[in-house]
Design a protein around this motif. Structure first.
Motif, PDB file in Angstrom:
ATOM      1  N   SER A  97      42.892  51.998  40.183  1.00  0.00           N
ATOM      2  CA  SER A  97      42.351  52.533  38.928  1.00  0.00           C
ATOM      3  C   SER A  97      40.918  52.062  38.700  1.00  0.00           C
ATOM      4  CB  SER A  97      43.227  52.121  37.745  1.00  0.00           C
ATOM      5  OG  SER A  97      43.147  50.732  37.534  1.00  0.00           O
ATOM      6  N   VAL A 105      47.772  52.627  40.002  1.00  0.00           N
ATOM      7  CA  VAL A 105      47.940  51.231  39.596  1.00  0.00           C
ATOM      8  C   VAL A 105      46.918  50.323  40.272  1.00  0.00           C
ATOM      9  CG1 VAL A 105      49.512  49.245  39.673  1.00  0.00           C
ATOM     10  CG2 VAL A 105      50.386  51.510  39.062  1.00  0.00           C
ATOM     11  N   VAL A 121      47.486  40.686  35.261  1.00  0.00           N
ATOM     12  CA  VAL A 121      48.468  41.600  34.663  1.00  0.00           C
ATOM     13  C   VAL A 121      49.343  42.207  35.764  1.00  0.00           C
ATOM     14  CG1 VAL A 121      48.730  43.780  33.410  1.00  0.00           C
ATOM     15  CG2 VAL A 121      47.027  42.098  32.658  1.00  0.00           C
ATOM     16  N   LEU A 122      48.713  42.646  36.852  1.00  0.00           N
ATOM     17  CA  LEU A 122      49.475  43.250  37.944  1.00  0.00           C
ATOM     18  C   LEU A 122      50.384  42.228  38.624  1.00  0.00           C
ATOM     19  CD1 LEU A 122      46.756  45.583  39.498  1.00  0.00           C
ATOM     20  CD2 LEU A 122      48.674  46.209  38.013  1.00  0.00           C
ATOM     21  N   THR A 160      37.683  43.896  42.356  1.00  0.00           N
ATOM     22  CA  THR A 160      38.482  43.085  41.458  1.00  0.00           C
ATOM     23  C   THR A 160      37.650  42.598  40.295  1.00  0.00           C
ATOM     24  OG1 THR A 160      38.023  41.128  42.785  1.00  0.00           O
ATOM     25  CG2 THR A 160      40.061  42.299  43.268  1.00  0.00           C
ATOM     26  N   PRO A 206      39.343  48.767  37.058  1.00  0.00           N
ATOM     27  CA  PRO A 206      40.561  48.171  37.614  1.00  0.00           C
ATOM     28  C   PRO A 206      41.398  47.465  36.550  1.00  0.00           C
ATOM     29  CG  PRO A 206      38.605  46.978  38.342  1.00  0.00           C
ATOM     30  CD  PRO A 206      38.132  48.167  37.567  1.00  0.00           C
ATOM     31  N   ILE A 207      42.702  47.439  36.811  1.00  0.00           N
ATOM     32  CA  ILE A 207      43.608  46.667  35.955  1.00  0.00           C
ATOM     33  C   ILE A 207      43.471  45.207  36.355  1.00  0.00           C
ATOM     34  CG2 ILE A 207      46.031  46.280  35.348  1.00  0.00           C
ATOM     35  CD1 ILE A 207      46.515  49.259  36.047  1.00  0.00           C
ATOM     36  N   ASN A 208      43.456  44.346  35.391  1.00  0.00           N
ATOM     37  CA  ASN A 208      43.283  42.918  35.646  1.00  0.00           C
ATOM     38  C   ASN A 208      44.353  42.424  36.621  1.00  0.00           C
ATOM     39  OD1 ASN A 208      43.674  39.951  35.158  1.00  0.00           O
ATOM     40  ND2 ASN A 208      41.890  40.328  33.863  1.00  0.00           N
ATOM     41  N   THR A 252      39.179  49.120  45.169  1.00  0.00           N
ATOM     42  CA  THR A 252      38.939  48.632  43.801  1.00  0.00           C
ATOM     43  C   THR A 252      38.218  47.294  43.861  1.00  0.00           C
ATOM     44  OG1 THR A 252      40.920  49.723  43.036  1.00  0.00           O
ATOM     45  CG2 THR A 252      40.030  47.997  41.634  1.00  0.00           C
ATOM     46  N   GLN A 281      44.545  45.942  45.897  1.00  0.00           N
ATOM     47  CA  GLN A 281      43.380  46.543  45.238  1.00  0.00           C
ATOM     48  C   GLN A 281      42.282  46.838  46.254  1.00  0.00           C
ATOM     49  OE1 GLN A 281      42.701  43.775  41.912  1.00  0.00           O
ATOM     50  NE2 GLN A 281      43.374  45.413  40.526  1.00  0.00           N
TER      51      GLN A 281
END
Length: 178
Positions: free
Chosen positions: A141, A138, A149-150, A172, A144-146, A170, A165
């Motif tokens: 990743s 999570v 959203v997280l 950003t 990266p996931i925005n 990660t 992150q």
């Protein structure tokens, strides 16, 4: 006489048909077994013990210090049975001293809730069970996931997501455009 020929013909057809449709799993017996020379490795799978090839299983020994954690994870290709040899482990709200079964794909973890070391052995129903560590999947990743959203998904401040992150290296990405 025609009845006898018919009976013999029928039996011959049934016998040959039974032979043709007979099915079973392939034999797991192999002509050789390759020994594992590296005793430092706690996980045993087909990558480091070739004798497991085609057997459909993997094994792992897990040593836990007091308060030691095997973080939340899942095995996408295997069910796991974990046998606790020493100590007391917890998963979710259950405390157990003997064994656990984690069905394929179930997110699970183990935590040593005792004051002494704990030892467990895991058997997995695949020679390549895979492992997905949830926090890394999570917050680490790639791409990266925005962060927006997280933050919404976990109902936390953007700074918490940013911090997590960074823990996983990660980079950003920009926030979602309003």
């Amino acid at each position: 006489m025609k009845g006898v020929h018919f009976l013999i013909s029928t039996l011959a057809i049934l016998a040959s048909a039974t032979f043709l449709v007979s099915a079973s799993d392939p034999s797991s017996l192999q002509d050789f077994c390759v020994a594992l020379n590296d005793t430092k490795s706690a996980a045993v799978n087909v990558d480091n013990l070739l004798g497991l090839n085609t057997l459909g299983l993997s094994l792992a020994r897990i040593d836990f210090a007091p308060n030691g954690l095997n973080p939340p994870h899942t095995h996408p290709r295997a069910t796991e049975i974990l046998v606790v040899l020493e100590g007391t482990l917890c998963w979710f709200r259950h405390i157990q001293r003997e064994w656990f079964v984690f069905p394929i794909g179930l997110i699970h973890f183990q935590l040593n809730v005792g004051k002494v070391n704990a030892v467990a052995f895991a058997g997995l129903s695949s020679q390549n069970p895979g492992v997905i560590t949830i926090a890394k999947a999570v917050f680490g990743s790639q791409p990266p996931i925005n962060p927006d959203v997280l933050a919404k998904a976990f109902q936390v401040d953007d700074n918490v997501v940013d911090y997590l992150q960074k823990q996983f290296g990660t980079t950003t990405i920009s926030k979602i455009q309003q």
